[in-house]
Every structure is written in structure tokens, then in C-alpha cells.
Scaffold this motif. Structure first.
Motif, short mmCIF file in Angstrom:
data_model
loop_
_atom_site.label_atom_id
_atom_site.label_comp_id
_atom_site.label_asym_id
_atom_site.label_seq_id
_atom_site.Cartn_x
_atom_site.Cartn_y
_atom_site.Cartn_z
N PRO A 212 0.83 -1.21 0.00
CA PRO A 212 0.00 0.00 0.00
C PRO A 212 0.87 1.25 0.00
CG PRO A 212 -0.57 -1.47 1.83
CD PRO A 212 0.72 -1.96 1.26
N GLN A 281 -6.24 0.05 0.21
CA GLN A 281 -5.09 -0.72 -0.24
C GLN A 281 -4.55 -1.62 0.87
OE1 GLN A 281 -2.01 1.35 -2.36
NE2 GLN A 281 -3.42 2.26 -3.85
N LYS A 284 -6.68 -4.65 0.84
CA LYS A 284 -6.37 -5.54 -0.29
C LYS A 284 -5.17 -6.43 0.03
CE LYS A 284 -6.19 -3.95 -4.49
NZ LYS A 284 -5.94 -3.05 -5.65
N TRP A 285 -4.17 -5.84 0.64
CA TRP A 285 -2.97 -6.62 0.96
C TRP A 285 -3.24 -7.61 2.09
CZ3 TRP A 285 1.87 -7.41 -1.01
CH2 TRP A 285 2.15 -6.72 -2.18
#
Length: 367
Positions: A212, A281, A284-285
Motif C-alpha cells: 500500500p 489498499q 487488499k494486501w
């Protein structure tokens, strides 16, 4: 019972955290700031060594802190060859490899054991390093890239990530070596890592600009975008975007999260949009690390300075709590982790790991 005196040094980009422990009781902890205008005069990180040493000694004198008789001085490590997790007794080889950034990581943490050595020359004591940023426990699949001969590196906030795991396991009576966690350090840099049975088997390369975007780092971008927008920039400018002037700093001209979050609270549309994208982000990770662990996740552990903003914690809970329970540990445990490592060696609980001067992983047999 003997009382051991342990001094801890943790360098940051514009400050050096110091702490003095008597056994595991913290007698004082502070953050000694260094004027950024002065630091900019030093072309290389190693050039800052004696300046930082002078500032630290002045602080000790002003506060009448006597380190004579200290049993151990622990410096945050970094920049040597990749190694396994543990407590290392610092020798000349480790100092030399760190000073010369043999492992490829060029980060201010490399000054930690060098400062420890300078202080030990004056006050005595053994010198230790605990879980530096280049701890490498990656599984084989995590090393592969799409280009033959280029492998992913393990660079993370390993010290705080491992310490958070131990704190969490102690609190909930769990065994780290029998548990699976996704552990995230969220601050100026962001590390998102998968821990399987006590091994950090995958995670973003937080030192290489992967993952991110953060207050200071641009994070992952498509290679085609890099070529289109950044190709003509000087190498130093691109490196700066990776480490210092990317992320929130690129959008707002400052990496001061308090100032940016104040804009978020006032309803500034741009600030809200970018801040929420950072959380997006991160989520998402975290999701990608859940697939690494094949969905067998005992908990998502959050730590780091940005957790002082509750909307980050709540945003991650909304986005990821369907994966596993989310636990927040604002701040960091780095000072305590370094002191604990030294204390465990001094009391004979563990033996220090020997630094071999070779990377813990050197490639596949068929390379």
C-alpha cells in the motif's frame, strides 16, 4: 537476583529512540530529535553517525544518565545480509556488513548497532541486535517474480511484527508456533505479513516500495505506469518517491499524518478520498495474505503509530473482519522487544545467534 542494565538505541529518519531498562523494567524512554536541516548536510546515512552520537551523549549528560556498568547495549539492526529471526551478538563482521549495506537495504536503522558499538567503547557492555528489517523466513513460492534471476526480498518491520505476535499470544494464551496470523505494522512505512506457525512466510517488501502507499512511500504501481510517468526522472527522485516523498506526501506536500487527518475530519474531499484509498489498499494486501494462509487465519493483528486514528482500525475491521478477528495494538513494542532479547541472553534463557556473513537464502539448486 542480579539486576541487568540494558540500554536500547532505535534510530529513525529524524530521531533516535532511547530507553534504559533494569531487567525488564523501563527506567526511562525518550525520543531524541535531530534537526532535519542538519541531517541533510550529510551525504550518506553513515556520515550521520558521529553527529547522532554527539546528540545522544549530550542528552545523557543533560539528564545525568550514567551508562557505566551497563550490561548490554542493543541497537536496531539493518542492512546486513538477510538472516533468520533471533538475537545476535554484534561482532566485527556484522558491523562491517551493516556499515556497507551488504544486504542491499539502505536505511537509517543501519546506524543502530554502529551507535551501540560507539557507546560500548566508552561504557562497556555486550552489544546485541534483535530481529532487524531483513529477517527472511519467506516460503519458496513467495520468492519468485516474473523475471528469471530476480527474487523478492523480505524487508519488513520484523522487530515490531514479531513482538506484537508475542504480546498477543501471551495475552490470549496462544502458541505463536502453532498459530496463523496476518500482522500489519501501519505507520510511516507499512508492512503486511503472513505468519504461519511462527514463521513470517510472506509479506510486502516494505523497504522496496511494494504494498500500500503510506505517508511517505508510493507503494506498488504498474510497471507500465512507472515507465510512462517516472522513466525520465533521475534515479534519486524515484528512490525518494519510494521512501520519502511518495504516498500522502506526494498528494499533500507533507507526511504529517496529524495534519492530513485534520483535513479528513474537516470534510476535505481530496483528503478523505486519498485517506480512504490508503485504508482500501491496506485491506487488499491483508486479503492477499489470507490466501497465502489458505484462509486459516487465527487473527489479524494491527500495530504501529497510525492506529492512533480510529478510522483506520474501523476501516480494516469493516473490510477484513470476515476473514478473522481484528486486534489493535496501537504504537509499537520495539524498545521492549530489543531489551527482552538482550535480557534473555544475559539470564541464560537463550543463546545468541551467530551471524555467518552469508544470506540465509542464496537461491535454488537449479538456478
Amino acid at each position: 537476583m542480579k539486576k541487568y542494565k540494558i540500554f536500547v538505541i532505535n534510530p529513525g529518519s529524524t530521531s533516535t529512540k532511547l530507553a534504559l531498562f533494569e531487567n525488564m523494567e523501563c527506567k526511562f524512554s525518550t525520543n531524541v530529535f535531530h534537526d532535519s536541516s542538519v541531517l541533510m548536510k550529510f551525504p550518506k546515512i553513515n556520515d550521520q553517525l558521529m553527529y547522532r552520537m554527539m546528540v545522544i551523549q549530550l542528552f545523557l549528560e543533560q539528564h545525568q544518565i550514567d551508562l557505566h556498568g551497563v550490561d548490554a547495549i542493543v541497537g536496531r539492526g539493518g542492512s546486513c545480509y538477510a538472516l533468520k529471526s533471533g538475537v545476535y551478538e554484534v561482532d566485527d563482521r556484522l558491523l562491517d556488513d551493516t556499515r556497507n549495506a551488504r544486504g542491499g537495504l539502505y536505511h537509517v536503522s543501519m546506524l543502530g548497532i554502529q551507535l551501540a558499538k560507539e557507546l560500548a567503547n566508552i561504557y562497556g557492555g555486550r552489544i546485541f541486535m534483535v530481529d532487524p528489517p531483513i529477517v527472511d523466513e519467506l516460503c519458496d513460492a513467495a520468492r519468485i517474480t516474473g523475471v528469471s534471476g530476480i527474487y523478492r526480498k523480505a524487508v519488513s518491520h520484523a522487530l515490531n511484527l514479531k513482538a506484537t505476535a508475542r504480546v498477543h499470544c501471551e495475552k490470549y494464551h496462544l502458541d505463536y508456533k502453532k498459530s496463523n496470523f496476518i500482522i500489519c505494522h501501519i505507520d510511516g512505512g507499512i508492512s503486511i505479513t503472513a505468519h504461519q506457525h511462527g514463521q513470517m512466510i510472506d509479506g510486502n517488501d516494505a523497504g522496496g516500495g511494494e504494498g500500500p502507499f503510506t505517508p511517505t512511500r508510493m507503494g506498488s504501481m504498474a510497471v507500465t505506469d512507472m515507465l510512462h510517468y517516472l522513466y525520465d526522472l533521475p534515479k534519486e527522485k524515484i528512490q525518494s518517491l519510494c521512501y520519502e516523498t511518495g504516498g500522502l506526501s506526494s498528494y499533500f506536500g507533507t507526511s504529517d499524518a496529524d495534519k492530513i487527518h485534520a483535513l479528513v475530519e474537516k470534510g476535505n474531499p481530496k483528503a478523505q478520498r486519498v485517506w480512504e484509498a490508503m485504508i482500501y489498499q491496506i485491506n487488499k494486501w491483508i486479503g492477499s495474505m489470507a490466501t497465502v494462509l489458505q484462509g486459516h487465519v487465527d487473527g489479524i493483528l494491527l500495530t504501529g503509530g497510525l492506529l492512533r486514528f480510529d478510522d483506520i482500525i474501523q476501516g480494516i475491521k469493516v473490510g477484513c473482519e470476515w476473514i478473522a478477528p481484528v486486534y489493535a495494538y496501537p504504537g509499537e513494542f520495539e524498545q521492549e522487544a530489543m531489551a527482552q532479547g538482550a535480557y534473555d541472553v544475559l539470564t541464560g534463557k537463550i543463546k545468541p545467534v551467530h551471524y555467518t556473513g552469508k544470506p540465509v537464502w542464496t537461491g535454488f539448486e537449479d538456478d
